[in-house]
Design an enzyme around this catalytic site. Sequence first.
Site, PDB file in Angstrom:
ATOM      1  N   MET A  25      66.999  38.182  75.719  1.00  0.00           N
ATOM      2  CA  MET A  25      67.671  36.897  75.939  1.00  0.00           C
ATOM      3  C   MET A  25      66.791  35.983  76.791  1.00  0.00           C
ATOM      4  O   MET A  25      67.253  34.986  77.337  1.00  0.00           O
ATOM      5  CB  MET A  25      69.033  37.108  76.597  1.00  0.00           C
ATOM      6  CG  MET A  25      69.988  37.900  75.708  1.00  0.00           C
ATOM      7  SD  MET A  25      71.722  37.595  76.034  1.00  0.00           S
ATOM      8  CE  MET A  25      71.864  38.086  77.734  1.00  0.00           C
ATOM      9  N   HIS A  32      60.736  43.675  80.566  1.00  0.00           N
ATOM     10  CA  HIS A  32      60.628  43.283  79.149  1.00  0.00           C
ATOM     11  C   HIS A  32      59.202  43.494  78.649  1.00  0.00           C
ATOM     12  O   HIS A  32      58.988  43.938  77.520  1.00  0.00           O
ATOM     13  CB  HIS A  32      60.971  41.797  78.975  1.00  0.00           C
ATOM     14  CG  HIS A  32      62.390  41.447  79.280  1.00  0.00           C
ATOM     15  ND1 HIS A  32      62.759  40.738  80.403  1.00  0.00           N
ATOM     16  CD2 HIS A  32      63.531  41.685  78.595  1.00  0.00           C
ATOM     17  CE1 HIS A  32      64.064  40.563  80.405  1.00  0.00           C
ATOM     18  NE2 HIS A  32      64.567  41.124  79.328  1.00  0.00           N
ATOM     19  N   GLY A 145      65.693  48.726  76.456  1.00  0.00           N
ATOM     20  CA  GLY A 145      65.506  49.355  77.759  1.00  0.00           C
ATOM     21  C   GLY A 145      66.667  50.274  78.132  1.00  0.00           C
ATOM     22  O   GLY A 145      67.823  49.999  77.812  1.00  0.00           O
ATOM     23  N   ASP A 148      69.917  49.053  80.266  1.00  0.00           N
ATOM     24  CA  ASP A 148      71.221  48.829  79.622  1.00  0.00           C
ATOM     25  C   ASP A 148      71.568  50.098  78.843  1.00  0.00           C
ATOM     26  O   ASP A 148      71.486  50.142  77.611  1.00  0.00           O
ATOM     27  CB  ASP A 148      71.142  47.608  78.697  1.00  0.00           C
ATOM     28  CG  ASP A 148      70.904  46.328  79.480  1.00  0.00           C
ATOM     29  OD1 ASP A 148      71.813  45.871  80.172  1.00  0.00           O
ATOM     30  OD2 ASP A 148      69.770  45.811  79.418  1.00  0.00           O
TER      31      ASP A 148
HETATM   32  O1  PAF Z   1      69.811  43.330  76.298  1.00  0.00           O
HETATM   33  C1  PAF Z   1      69.800  42.126  75.954  1.00  0.00           C
HETATM   34  O2  PAF Z   1      69.017  41.317  76.441  1.00  0.00           O
HETATM   35  C2  PAF Z   1      70.793  41.656  74.908  1.00  0.00           C
HETATM   36  O3  PAF Z   1      72.011  42.312  75.025  1.00  0.00           O
HETATM   37  C3  PAF Z   1      70.252  41.760  73.467  1.00  0.00           C
HETATM   38  C4  PAF Z   1      70.001  43.190  73.060  1.00  0.00           C
HETATM   39  C5  PAF Z   1      68.967  40.952  73.338  1.00  0.00           C
HETATM   40  C6  PAF Z   1      71.278  41.176  72.487  1.00  0.00           C
HETATM   41  O4  PAF Z   1      71.553  39.838  72.755  1.00  0.00           O
END
Ligand code: PAF
Length: 276
Positions: A25, A32, A145, A148
């Site tokens: 996002m 990331h 990741g 989450d």
């Molecule tokens: O983990 C995230 O950043 C979001 O939940 C994702 C997987 C990009 C879906 O919008």
Amino acid sequence: MQVIHTVAELRQALVGRPNAFVPTMGNLHEGHLSLVRQAKAASQDGPVVASIFVNRLQFAPHEDFDRYPRTLARDAELLESAGCDYVFAPDEAELYPEPQGYKVQPPAELADILEGHFRPGFFTGVCTVVAKLFNIVQPRWAVFGKKDYQQLMVLRRMVAQLALPIEILAGETTRSEQGLALSSRNSYLSEAEREEALRLSRTLKAMIARWQGGERDVAAIEAEAMAALQAAGWAPDYLVLRRRLDLSAPAEGQPLVALAAARLGQTRLIDNLEFM
Ligand code: PAF
């Protein structure tokens, strides 16, 4: 590296090329970028694609959709430095040209607990956008990741049950030197809160130490961890010990995970630690 805003252009660029995909996002950080590097290692010379899309479907009306930082120019620089080949950054009208009436509904036993209990509809929003992104990008590999943790489990199950030809790879959580799990939402924290935020992983470690020390009253371990955070001014949603396999109650000799979600000031933080 190319930044692409439309589905048609992305499809054109990727046609016939097995790729590795990192959905995000935006408001990217080192966590990331480590997923992008993992995607690059997996992609066997195929292109690495990262998406940047703040997905309205996974935010409740009272949540931070509007204030979620949009930092595309900086994100693109970081992605390029990590070896990404294509950034897919659609606007809302491109990804949702009409209201998204068809949705992917994950099973309640996995998606209505923990995060899903406190954020009803969250995993339906996540599964719907990820399924849609998968259809657009058609990756051979996709990296998510472990930060989450539940999201990773829900998406793994989605890919398996829908027989999508995608291998899901799990990226380890990246932490600051002091131990704070990196998160886009850390940018909401003040200096003092950033220091205080370390308490979350410390509390998880304390819970794990009690289990590993032989205590088996899980309810007491969890309740005391909640009380400790509350006493320090946090508003915790949950601090739990669970089995890694399905997030059910912990059992002897099984791989386990401690998971937490708690609000510090205006910021909701999540974290988890795997243990045996
Ligand atoms: O983990 C995230 O950043 C979001 O939940 C994702 C997987 C990009 C879906 O919008």
